[in-house]
Design a protein around this motif. Structure first.
Motif, PDB file in Angstrom:
ATOM      1  N   LYS A 298       0.857  -1.180   0.000  1.00 28.80           N
ATOM      2  CA  LYS A 298       0.000   0.000   0.000  1.00 28.80           C
ATOM      3  C   LYS A 298       0.891   1.226   0.000  1.00 28.80           C
ATOM      4  CE  LYS A 298      -4.160  -1.941   0.828  1.00 28.80           C
ATOM      5  NZ  LYS A 298      -5.355  -1.753   0.006  1.00 28.80           N
ATOM      6  N   ASP A 299       0.578   2.165  -0.899  1.00 25.35           N
ATOM      7  CA  ASP A 299       1.284   3.443  -0.932  1.00 25.35           C
ATOM      8  C   ASP A 299       0.258   4.547  -0.700  1.00 25.35           C
ATOM      9  OD1 ASP A 299       3.737   2.336  -1.645  1.00 25.35           O
ATOM     10  OD2 ASP A 299       3.215   2.349  -3.763  1.00 25.35           O
ATOM     11  N   PRO A 300       0.557   5.500   0.182  1.00 31.77           N
ATOM     12  CA  PRO A 300      -0.324   6.667   0.238  1.00 31.77           C
ATOM     13  C   PRO A 300      -0.244   7.397  -1.093  1.00 31.77           C
ATOM     14  CG  PRO A 300       1.141   6.567   2.132  1.00 31.77           C
ATOM     15  CD  PRO A 300       1.645   5.566   1.151  1.00 31.77           C
ATOM     16  N   ILE A 301      -1.357   7.570  -1.747  1.00 34.32           N
ATOM     17  CA  ILE A 301      -1.335   8.233  -3.046  1.00 34.32           C
ATOM     18  C   ILE A 301      -0.825   9.654  -2.916  1.00 34.32           C
ATOM     19  CG2 ILE A 301      -3.668   9.164  -3.004  1.00 34.32           C
ATOM     20  CD1 ILE A 301      -3.882   8.076  -5.925  1.00 34.32           C
ATOM     21  N   ASN A 302      -0.909  10.206  -1.734  1.00 35.46           N
ATOM     22  CA  ASN A 302      -0.401  11.547  -1.516  1.00 35.46           C
ATOM     23  C   ASN A 302       0.991  11.518  -0.894  1.00 35.46           C
ATOM     24  OD1 ASN A 302      -1.243  10.521   0.898  1.00 35.46           O
ATOM     25  ND2 ASN A 302      -2.960  11.913   1.109  1.00 35.46           N
ATOM     26  N   ASP A 343       5.421 -10.167 -12.265  1.00 33.75           N
ATOM     27  CA  ASP A 343       4.122  -9.603 -12.614  1.00 33.75           C
ATOM     28  C   ASP A 343       3.756  -8.608 -11.516  1.00 33.75           C
ATOM     29  OD1 ASP A 343       1.198  -9.248 -12.722  1.00 33.75           O
ATOM     30  OD2 ASP A 343       1.264 -10.788 -14.259  1.00 33.75           O
ATOM     31  N   ILE A 344       3.586  -7.328 -11.885  1.00 32.61           N
ATOM     32  CA  ILE A 344       3.308  -6.261 -10.921  1.00 32.61           C
ATOM     33  C   ILE A 344       2.055  -5.517 -11.364  1.00 32.61           C
ATOM     34  CG2 ILE A 344       4.178  -4.195  -9.753  1.00 32.61           C
ATOM     35  CD1 ILE A 344       6.999  -5.091 -10.628  1.00 32.61           C
ATOM     36  N   THR A 345       1.101  -5.367 -10.465  1.00 31.36           N
ATOM     37  CA  THR A 345      -0.122  -4.624 -10.753  1.00 31.36           C
ATOM     38  C   THR A 345      -0.314  -3.555  -9.687  1.00 31.36           C
ATOM     39  OG1 THR A 345      -1.155  -6.566 -11.760  1.00 31.36           O
ATOM     40  CG2 THR A 345      -2.601  -4.766 -11.126  1.00 31.36           C
ATOM     41  N   ARG A 346      -0.559  -2.312 -10.128  1.00 35.04           N
ATOM     42  CA  ARG A 346      -0.822  -1.211  -9.204  1.00 35.04           C
ATOM     43  C   ARG A 346      -2.094  -0.506  -9.647  1.00 35.04           C
ATOM     44  NH1 ARG A 346       3.319   2.951  -8.516  1.00 35.04           N
ATOM     45  NH2 ARG A 346       2.622   3.056  -6.362  1.00 35.04           N
ATOM     46  N   ASP A 347      -2.838   0.001  -8.676  1.00 33.06           N
ATOM     47  CA  ASP A 347      -4.094   0.682  -8.978  1.00 33.06           C
ATOM     48  C   ASP A 347      -4.142   2.003  -8.221  1.00 33.06           C
ATOM     49  OD1 ASP A 347      -6.514   0.984 -10.238  1.00 33.06           O
ATOM     50  OD2 ASP A 347      -7.653  -0.010  -8.662  1.00 33.06           O
ATOM     51  N   ASP A 348      -4.894   2.970  -8.787  1.00 34.15           N
ATOM     52  CA  ASP A 348      -5.022   4.312  -8.209  1.00 34.15           C
ATOM     53  C   ASP A 348      -3.655   4.983  -8.075  1.00 34.15           C
ATOM     54  OD1 ASP A 348      -7.767   4.233  -8.034  1.00 34.15           O
ATOM     55  OD2 ASP A 348      -7.741   3.312  -6.048  1.00 34.15           O
ATOM     56  N   ILE A 349      -2.999   5.177  -9.215  1.00 35.38           N
ATOM     57  CA  ILE A 349      -1.658   5.757  -9.243  1.00 35.38           C
ATOM     58  C   ILE A 349      -1.763   7.266  -9.406  1.00 35.38           C
ATOM     59  CG2 ILE A 349       0.519   5.829 -10.506  1.00 35.38           C
ATOM     60  CD1 ILE A 349      -0.020   2.951 -11.349  1.00 35.38           C
ATOM     61  N   PHE A 350      -0.905   7.952  -8.702  1.00 35.98           N
ATOM     62  CA  PHE A 350      -0.859   9.413  -8.670  1.00 35.98           C
ATOM     63  C   PHE A 350       0.218   9.888  -9.632  1.00 35.98           C
ATOM     64  CE2 PHE A 350      -0.330  13.289  -5.794  1.00 35.98           C
ATOM     65  CZ  PHE A 350      -1.592  13.776  -6.068  1.00 35.98           C
ATOM     66  N   GLU A 351      -0.109  10.811 -10.545  1.00 36.52           N
ATOM     67  CA  GLU A 351       0.879  11.257 -11.528  1.00 36.52           C
ATOM     68  C   GLU A 351       0.679  12.737 -11.839  1.00 36.52           C
ATOM     69  OE1 GLU A 351       1.530  10.036 -16.056  1.00 36.52           O
ATOM     70  OE2 GLU A 351       2.163   8.484 -14.649  1.00 36.52           O
ATOM     71  N   ARG A 352       1.794  13.429 -12.054  1.00 34.18           N
ATOM     72  CA  ARG A 352       1.754  14.853 -12.362  1.00 34.18           C
ATOM     73  C   ARG A 352       1.176  15.062 -13.764  1.00 34.18           C
ATOM     74  NH1 ARG A 352       6.983  18.725 -13.355  1.00 34.18           N
ATOM     75  NH2 ARG A 352       5.953  20.732 -13.202  1.00 34.18           N
ATOM     76  N   PHE A 353       0.192  15.951 -13.856  1.00 32.76           N
ATOM     77  CA  PHE A 353      -0.434  16.241 -15.139  1.00 32.76           C
ATOM     78  C   PHE A 353      -0.392  17.721 -15.491  1.00 32.76           C
ATOM     79  CE2 PHE A 353      -1.618  12.188 -16.293  1.00 32.76           C
ATOM     80  CZ  PHE A 353      -2.486  12.173 -17.374  1.00 32.76           C
ATOM     81  N   VAL A 361      -4.369   8.397 -12.299  1.00 33.50           N
ATOM     82  CA  VAL A 361      -4.333   7.946 -13.696  1.00 33.50           C
ATOM     83  C   VAL A 361      -4.725   6.478 -13.827  1.00 33.50           C
ATOM     84  CG1 VAL A 361      -2.620   9.642 -14.380  1.00 33.50           C
ATOM     85  CG2 VAL A 361      -1.867   7.402 -13.569  1.00 33.50           C
ATOM     86  N   GLY A 362      -5.420   5.926 -12.838  1.00 29.79           N
ATOM     87  CA  GLY A 362      -5.866   4.542 -12.945  1.00 29.79           C
ATOM     88  C   GLY A 362      -4.797   3.568 -12.515  1.00 29.79           C
ATOM     89  N   GLY A 363      -4.735   2.423 -13.217  1.00 26.42           N
ATOM     90  CA  GLY A 363      -3.809   1.374 -12.820  1.00 26.42           C
ATOM     91  C   GLY A 363      -2.752   1.095 -13.876  1.00 26.42           C
ATOM     92  N   ARG A 364      -1.764   0.302 -13.482  1.00 29.01           N
ATOM     93  CA  ARG A 364      -0.716  -0.151 -14.386  1.00 29.01           C
ATOM     94  C   ARG A 364      -0.406  -1.614 -14.087  1.00 29.01           C
ATOM     95  NH1 ARG A 364       4.044   4.481 -14.385  1.00 29.01           N
ATOM     96  NH2 ARG A 364       2.904   6.110 -15.480  1.00 29.01           N
ATOM     97  N   ARG A 365      -0.085  -2.335 -15.142  1.00 30.62           N
ATOM     98  CA  ARG A 365       0.393  -3.703 -14.963  1.00 30.62           C
ATOM     99  C   ARG A 365       1.662  -3.895 -15.778  1.00 30.62           C
ATOM    100  NH1 ARG A 365      -2.637  -9.525 -16.268  1.00 30.62           N
ATOM    101  NH2 ARG A 365      -1.031 -10.821 -15.259  1.00 30.62           N
TER     102      ARG A 365
END
Length: 521
Positions: A298-302, A343-353, A361-365
């Protein structure tokens, strides 16, 4: 770009008794980073020497005539000074119990003042007062950091047996306190001037100009964690591993404007979460070990303390990873191999826009395989190689799905490298060596409309060795290959008429020469 760096470190080991030792260490870094932020993209029909390093759907390229030009100001600053102090205490309580404590303090002060956005003007609009110039007006950005971290990690390791099976358990606690103050500003109130629009091929660097403060953002993050890990040897050839961690995080974010008035987008939030991992190791033979691991996180999105505001008050980022592989060592360690699949899956990722904010920006696999090996067929000859394949994709999530199916920027499908060295050439103290590395195509933006083309880079060196000295002369990128090394997605295609900020990519170093002198005493 004129980077400079001074790094001084040292440590002192004090053996308090036969079972207790204390190690005090410190590290000081005074760093002046490169002030190069990229080379602008230009329309293909105006490029004097189009470089075959990117492909776009918008008809843009990078001009070789601009290859070695830096568009930053002459008084650019990208400096940091940081101090790390650490005390490591180890106590062998008895033959089966060991206690360790790590107390550390980190302080950093950073200064930033640069013109870092360079879009090519294709029409007269807003700050583009003439076609064919490079507008730097919106790219002026200043930043100061004051960062202090204090932390302590206490752990106890117990070596014992359970039903005649070897068992090692490690448990402990960790505390950290982070105080971070970010001061930032942009050039906005001063109207565009002649020095803000420069000639693409003969720019006058000029100076940064007035420092306009945008605001100050203090952030405080306190964390507390408990953890336990265990390794048990169920059979002589099979070990099982497990780990569990509980963590709490208290975050307080404040924002003040240039006059010191509190803004409404600060907030407070507390997080807590569990994470775990399970794994195994099998000694297939005396030379080959097989392994596997499954873990969540778990990562704090902030946790991006630079940009977090109340409108980024999201839940935690979820991550799951599993990996299997094999490691082998032959000929008394002279030949080694590693093979892995992950195999790595992450969801609810925080990204500079945008310039001063970020979003979900959703998830990444990402899944792929890695293979590496090193060989020493003779005492003086060494050879190594590695290769990896990665399949990375954005995935839909409950919060975001616009990028689903696209490949994240800067992720090559395939990378590989080969290196070799020969010592005591013809009985002399000279060593010869070199390497070749290959990186496949990568996308430069989230929409996958710009591709950074594949490249291969070779390096060579010659070294002279003695008992106390080693002198190495090296040539990097020996073929002087042109290539794009990296894309910061916010600095690419940000050319809306109301905010013509940046449209550039980071080129890799040309052929370079270096001399390294090492001594031991």
């Amino acid at each position: 770009s004129d980077p400079e760096s001074l790094n001084v470190s040292g440590s002192w080991l004090w053996e308090l008794s036969d079972s207790v030792e204390l190690k005090l260490s410190g590290d000081y870094l005074d760093d002046s980073l490169s002030k190069y932020f990229g080379t602008p993209l230009v329309p293909e029909d105006v490029a004097r020497e189009p470089l075959n390093v990117i492909s776009t759907t918008s008809g843009e390229t990078i001009d070789g005539a601009m290859r070695l030009i830096n568009y930053n100001v002459s008084d650019a600053i990208a400096d940091s000074r940081q101090v790390l102090l650490r005390a490591d205490l180890r106590w062998n309580v008895n033959d089966v119990i060991e206690l360790r404590n790590i107390l550390y303090s980190f302080n950093a002060e950073r200064e930033w003042q640069n013109a870092e956005g360079y879009p090519y003007c294709t029409e007269v609009v807003d700050v583009c007062t003439s076609v064919g110039g490079i507008s730097r007006y919106y790219g002026y950005f200043l930043l100061d950091h004051e960062q202090d971290i204090v932390g302590n990690r206490l752990s106890v390791r117990i070596d014992s047996s359970i039903a005649d099976m070897e068992n090692r358990v490690l448990f402990g606690a960790e505390l950290t306190d982070l105080d971070f103050v970010r001061t930032r500003g942009f050039r906005r109130s001063v109207p565009p001037g002649p020095g803000d629009l420069v000639d693409p091929y003969a720019p006058v660097a000029g100076v940064y100009g007035p420092r306009e403060l945008r605001g100050v953002s203090p952030t405080d993050i306190q964390t507390r964690a408990l953890f336990v890990e265990d390794t048990i040897r169920l059979t002589p050839a099979f070990r099982l591993l497990a780990g569990l961690r509980y963590e709490e995080l208290d975050l307080t974010r404040e924002n003040f404007d240039a006059q010191g008035v509190s803004e409404a987008n600060g907030f407070q939030r507390d997080f807590d979460w569990w994470s775990y991992r399970l794994g195994f190791v099998v000694d297939a033979t005396d030379e080959i070990a097989l392994y596997g691991q499954y873990s969540n996180a778990k990562d704090p999105i902030n946790s991006n303390i630079f940009l977090v505001n109340s409108n980024q008050n999201f839940d935690l980022t979820d991550a799951v990873q599993w990996e299997v592989g094999a490691k082998a060592s032959f000929a008394n360690g002279r030949n080694q191999f590693t093979l892995a699949y992950f195999d790595i899956t992450r969801d609810d990722i925080f990204e500079r826009f945008s310039l001063d904010s970020a979003t979900n920006v959703g998830g990444r696999r990402s899944r792929g395989a890695e293979l590496s090996g090193s060989f020493q067929p003779t005492p003086s000859f060494r050879l190594g190689a590695n290769a990896s394949y990665v399949d990375a994709k954005f995935q839909r999530s409950a919060n975001f799905e616009a990028l689903a199916g696209n490949t994240p920027p800067n992720v090559p499908d395939f990378t590989a490298s080969l290196w070799a060295s020969v010592q005591e050439v013809a009985g002399t103290p000279f060593e010869l060596g070199g390497s070749v590395r290959h990186v496949s195509d990568r996308f430069a933006n989230n929409n996958n409309t710009i591709t950074m083309k594949a490249y291969s880079i070779g390096d060579v060196y010659v070294a002279w060795n003695s008992d106390k000295y080693r002198i190495t002369a090296r040539v990097g990128n020996v073929t002087d290959e042109d290539y794009v090394a990296w894309s910061d997605i916010f600095y690419l295609g940000n050319t809306a008429p109301s905010f013509i900020y940046a449209n550039q990519l980071m080129l890799g170093e040309p052929r370079t020469y270096s001399l390294l002198i090492q001594t031991a005493f």
